[in-house]
Design a protein around this motif. Sequence first.
Motif, short mmCIF file in Angstrom:
data_model
loop_
_atom_site.label_atom_id
_atom_site.label_comp_id
_atom_site.label_asym_id
_atom_site.label_seq_id
_atom_site.Cartn_x
_atom_site.Cartn_y
_atom_site.Cartn_z
N MET A 1 0.72 -1.31 0.08
CA MET A 1 -0.13 0.07 0.04
C MET A 1 0.80 1.32 -0.07
SD MET A 1 -2.91 1.25 2.69
CE MET A 1 -1.71 1.34 4.09
N THR A 2 0.51 2.30 -0.72
CA THR A 2 1.16 3.46 -0.90
C THR A 2 0.25 4.66 -0.14
OG1 THR A 2 2.26 3.10 -2.85
CG2 THR A 2 1.93 5.28 -2.29
N LEU A 3 0.79 5.29 0.82
CA LEU A 3 0.06 6.43 1.45
C LEU A 3 0.53 7.64 0.63
CD1 LEU A 3 0.37 5.52 5.23
CD2 LEU A 3 -1.67 5.39 3.76
N ARG A 4 -0.70 8.19 -0.25
CA ARG A 4 -0.35 9.15 -1.02
C ARG A 4 -0.86 10.61 -0.63
NH1 ARG A 4 0.85 9.46 -6.60
NH2 ARG A 4 -0.12 7.11 -6.90
N PRO A 5 0.15 11.55 -0.35
CA PRO A 5 -0.57 12.85 0.22
C PRO A 5 -1.10 13.74 -1.02
CG PRO A 5 1.91 12.91 0.39
CD PRO A 5 1.51 11.51 -0.07
N VAL A 6 -2.15 14.09 -1.11
CA VAL A 6 -2.70 15.10 -2.19
C VAL A 6 -2.86 16.26 -1.54
CG1 VAL A 6 -4.39 15.36 -3.80
CG2 VAL A 6 -3.79 12.92 -3.30
N THR A 7 -2.09 17.25 -2.16
CA THR A 7 -2.06 18.70 -1.65
C THR A 7 -3.52 19.44 -2.09
OG1 THR A 7 0.36 18.80 -1.64
CG2 THR A 7 -0.74 20.87 -1.45
N ARG A 8 -4.10 20.28 -1.04
CA ARG A 8 -5.19 20.97 -1.53
C ARG A 8 -4.87 22.19 -0.74
NH1 ARG A 8 -7.76 20.44 -4.60
NH2 ARG A 8 -9.93 20.70 -4.18
N GLN A 9 -5.91 23.29 -1.05
CA GLN A 9 -5.79 24.49 -0.50
C GLN A 9 -7.19 24.98 -0.13
OE1 GLN A 9 -3.52 27.66 -1.50
NE2 GLN A 9 -1.67 26.47 -1.87
N HIS A 10 -7.21 25.71 0.97
CA HIS A 10 -8.50 26.60 1.44
C HIS A 10 -8.00 27.88 1.74
CE1 HIS A 10 -12.43 27.68 2.95
NE2 HIS A 10 -11.72 27.72 4.00
N ALA A 11 -8.59 29.00 1.46
CA ALA A 11 -8.22 30.39 1.85
C ALA A 11 -6.64 30.42 1.77
CB ALA A 11 -8.87 30.37 3.27
N GLY A 12 -6.09 30.05 1.01
CA GLY A 12 -4.80 30.24 0.89
C GLY A 12 -3.75 29.40 1.51
N THR A 13 -4.47 28.49 2.41
CA THR A 13 -3.65 27.69 3.24
C THR A 13 -3.56 26.28 2.79
OG1 THR A 13 -4.18 29.05 4.96
CG2 THR A 13 -3.23 26.94 5.59
N ALA A 14 -2.55 25.58 2.51
CA ALA A 14 -2.19 24.38 1.98
C ALA A 14 -2.48 23.32 3.13
CB ALA A 14 -0.88 24.31 1.35
N PHE A 15 -3.12 22.22 2.66
CA PHE A 15 -3.37 21.04 3.58
C PHE A 15 -3.34 19.97 2.78
CE2 PHE A 15 -7.49 21.93 2.22
CZ PHE A 15 -8.15 20.95 2.26
N THR A 16 -3.39 18.61 3.37
CA THR A 16 -3.16 17.41 2.58
C THR A 16 -4.36 16.48 2.84
OG1 THR A 16 -1.86 16.25 4.00
CG2 THR A 16 -0.71 17.47 2.46
N VAL A 17 -4.69 15.69 1.87
CA VAL A 17 -5.79 14.65 2.00
C VAL A 17 -4.88 13.50 1.56
CG1 VAL A 17 -7.57 13.49 1.04
CG2 VAL A 17 -7.55 15.76 1.17
N ARG A 18 -4.64 12.39 2.65
CA ARG A 18 -3.84 11.17 2.39
C ARG A 18 -4.90 10.06 1.91
NH1 ARG A 18 -2.11 8.97 8.19
NH2 ARG A 18 -4.27 8.74 8.38
N VAL A 19 -4.00 9.47 1.07
CA VAL A 19 -4.93 8.47 0.14
C VAL A 19 -4.03 7.12 0.10
CG1 VAL A 19 -5.79 7.97 -2.20
CG2 VAL A 19 -5.61 10.24 -1.49
N ARG A 20 -4.94 6.29 0.55
CA ARG A 20 -4.43 4.71 0.51
C ARG A 20 -4.39 4.34 -1.10
NH1 ARG A 20 -6.72 5.71 5.49
NH2 ARG A 20 -5.95 4.45 7.36
N ASP A 21 -3.29 4.06 -1.63
CA ASP A 21 -3.48 3.84 -2.99
C ASP A 21 -3.01 2.26 -3.18
OD1 ASP A 21 -2.86 3.53 -5.88
OD2 ASP A 21 -1.95 5.55 -5.82
N GLU A 22 -3.65 1.41 -3.71
CA GLU A 22 -3.15 0.08 -3.72
C GLU A 22 -3.59 -0.37 -5.17
OE1 GLU A 22 -3.69 -2.60 -0.31
OE2 GLU A 22 -4.59 -1.03 0.62
N GLY A 23 -2.85 -1.31 -5.85
CA GLY A 23 -3.18 -2.17 -6.85
C GLY A 23 -2.26 -1.29 -8.05
N PRO A 24 -2.17 -1.99 -9.30
CA PRO A 24 -1.42 -1.71 -10.35
C PRO A 24 -1.88 -0.11 -10.87
CG PRO A 24 -2.37 -3.84 -10.64
CD PRO A 24 -3.08 -3.32 -9.69
N GLU A 25 -0.69 0.69 -11.11
CA GLU A 25 -1.20 2.09 -11.42
C GLU A 25 -2.01 2.15 -12.84
OE1 GLU A 25 1.95 4.63 -11.85
OE2 GLU A 25 2.53 4.41 -9.77
N ASP A 26 -1.84 1.12 -13.63
CA ASP A 26 -2.56 1.19 -15.04
C ASP A 26 -3.93 0.55 -15.06
OD1 ASP A 26 -1.75 -1.32 -14.65
OD2 ASP A 26 -0.56 -1.38 -16.85
#
Length: 279
Positions: free
Chosen positions: A1-26
């Motif tokens: 399992m890969t824990l992938r942080p996806v960067t997001r923004q609200h009101a100019g401030t960055a935060f992350t959404v952590r994603v559990r990514d599993e399985g072949p990329e294609d």
Amino acid sequence: MTLRPVTRQHAGTAFTVRVRDEGPEDAPVALLLHGFPQHGGMWDRCLPGLHQLGLRTLAPDQRGYSPAPQPRDVDAYRLDALVADALAVLDDAGAERALVVGHDWGALVGWALAAHHPQRVRGLVALSVPHPHAFGRAIREDAQQQELSGYFQLLRKENTAERVLLADDAAVLRRFFQGGALTADEVQGYLAPLLSEAGLRGPLSWYRAMGGPEFAAVPHVTVPTVYVSAEHDLGVGRAAAQWCADYVDGPYRRIDLTGTHWIVDEEPDVVVQAVASLG
């Protein structure tokens, strides 16, 4: 399992959404959206079956549930922002389209995603919570649903809800799982990130932001859809489940189970079969 942080923004401030990514990329993607009071790990029982279907799974800990810092502003948790997070998760993974599976609040995000962005959704499996219009109609017109949704008033009270939910070793928060088949250890695993006022702030902000007009603006869904309801769901009554079909214009099937709100934990094979039926 890969824990992938996806960067997001609200009101100019960055935060992350952590994603559990599993399985072949294609591989084709299944986007798995959790609800309250759980997190992306709720899908673990479904993952082997979904991977056997040849799917790559993306299971985010959604906005407010991912590691701190997270947005504090209630407006950051309006439905359109939550849908934007789901799209960002797909974009980050390079997925043009996905099968979307959502439970509880994750189902509401899934309905809005499928309705507003059908070109990104191959099919939708909504668990427990029906289309927002069916749910809202039931809250307005159905006495059973009004009683079942009475807890919303507590969760929307800032500071009061945190204090009540956490008192006596989070007894009220644990009561959300009553009647289900989850063990005490499983419940503790879901609640562990929420057992502080700071941990609850983001998840409760979903309820505090829910009065926005974007709920009423969710159109009918046109993508193939499976809606799974449960007879003994303590959050959603029969009227809301029955009215769901009125707001789906595409291929639609409803599955009625005899269990409780916690469909993913109790009936993971049903969830996998529902996904498989969408192709």
